[in-house]
Scaffold this active site. Structure first.
Site, PDB file in Angstrom:
ATOM      1  N   CYS A  40      40.413  76.716  14.173  1.00  0.00           N
ATOM      2  CA  CYS A  40      40.438  76.166  15.526  1.00  0.00           C
ATOM      3  C   CYS A  40      39.634  74.727  15.650  1.00  0.00           C
ATOM      4  CB  CYS A  40      39.775  77.005  16.444  1.00  0.00           C
ATOM      5  SG  CYS A  40      40.177  76.545  18.249  1.00  0.00           S
ATOM      6  N   ASP A  88      52.030  77.638  17.898  1.00  0.00           N
ATOM      7  CA  ASP A  88      50.836  77.277  18.558  1.00  0.00           C
ATOM      8  C   ASP A  88      50.808  76.522  19.566  1.00  0.00           C
ATOM      9  OD1 ASP A  88      48.175  76.410  18.873  1.00  0.00           O
ATOM     10  OD2 ASP A  88      47.858  75.941  16.738  1.00  0.00           O
ATOM     11  N   HIS A 119      48.615  80.118  17.785  1.00  0.00           N
ATOM     12  CA  HIS A 119      47.220  79.790  17.704  1.00  0.00           C
ATOM     13  C   HIS A 119      46.263  80.759  17.251  1.00  0.00           C
ATOM     14  CE1 HIS A 119      44.011  77.050  17.818  1.00  0.00           C
ATOM     15  NE2 HIS A 119      43.418  77.990  18.536  1.00  0.00           N
TER      16      HIS A 119
END
Length: 151
Positions: A40, A88, A119
């Site tokens: 991330c 994502d 994601h």
């Protein structure tokens, strides 16, 4: 956590990351090679580590702000893997295309796109997005990559 993520300042983070790399290299258990892995926000930091630090190798999983640093793509001088999920929401098709274009032709960068991955696909605590197969594949690729570049 989301509030801290939004307030995160990358330049001081990069300096801190380099300080951590320097510290680890001096540790007696270290072979003087240091790798960076991040998820991330950390995925973006791994991308930046490959262009702005002297880390020996970096792996980024689904970096959230790589598109803010596309100019770094051609400057990446250390080995880097980027793991990206096709589904994502943080890297919709135009953003993913821009990221891929920024690193296209850079022999130091490998990109892997996991077709059914969202994601956070490697976060086993998030049953809504966890993808065991994509995670297994990405982790195997990352382990082989680090063995190659850090031993």
């Amino acid at each position: 956590a989301r509030e801290l993520h939004h307030r995160f300042e990358y330049p001081p983070g990069i300096r801190d990351m380099q300080a951590g790399i320097d510290f680890l290299r001096k540790h007696p258990a270290c072979n003087k090679k240091v790798g960076v892995v991040g998820y991330c926000l950390g995925g973006t930091m791994a991308y930046l580590a490959a262009s702005r630090t002297d880390a020996d190798a970096s792996v980024g999983y689904y970096g959230t702000r790589i598109d803010s640093y596309l100019d770094d793509g051609p400057k990446i001088s250390k080995p880097l893997i980027l793991h990206l999920g096709r589904l994502d929401h943080r890297t919709p098709p135009p953003v993913m295309s821009a990221i891929l274009a920024a690193v296209d032709g850079n022999k130091n960068v490998e990109t892997f796109i996991y077709e059914n991955a969202h994601h956070g696909f490697a976060n086993h605590t998030r049953s809504d997005v966890y993808d065991a197969e994509a995670t297994r594949t990405a982790n195997e690729r990352s382990s082989q990559f680090f063995r190659k570049h850090l031993t």
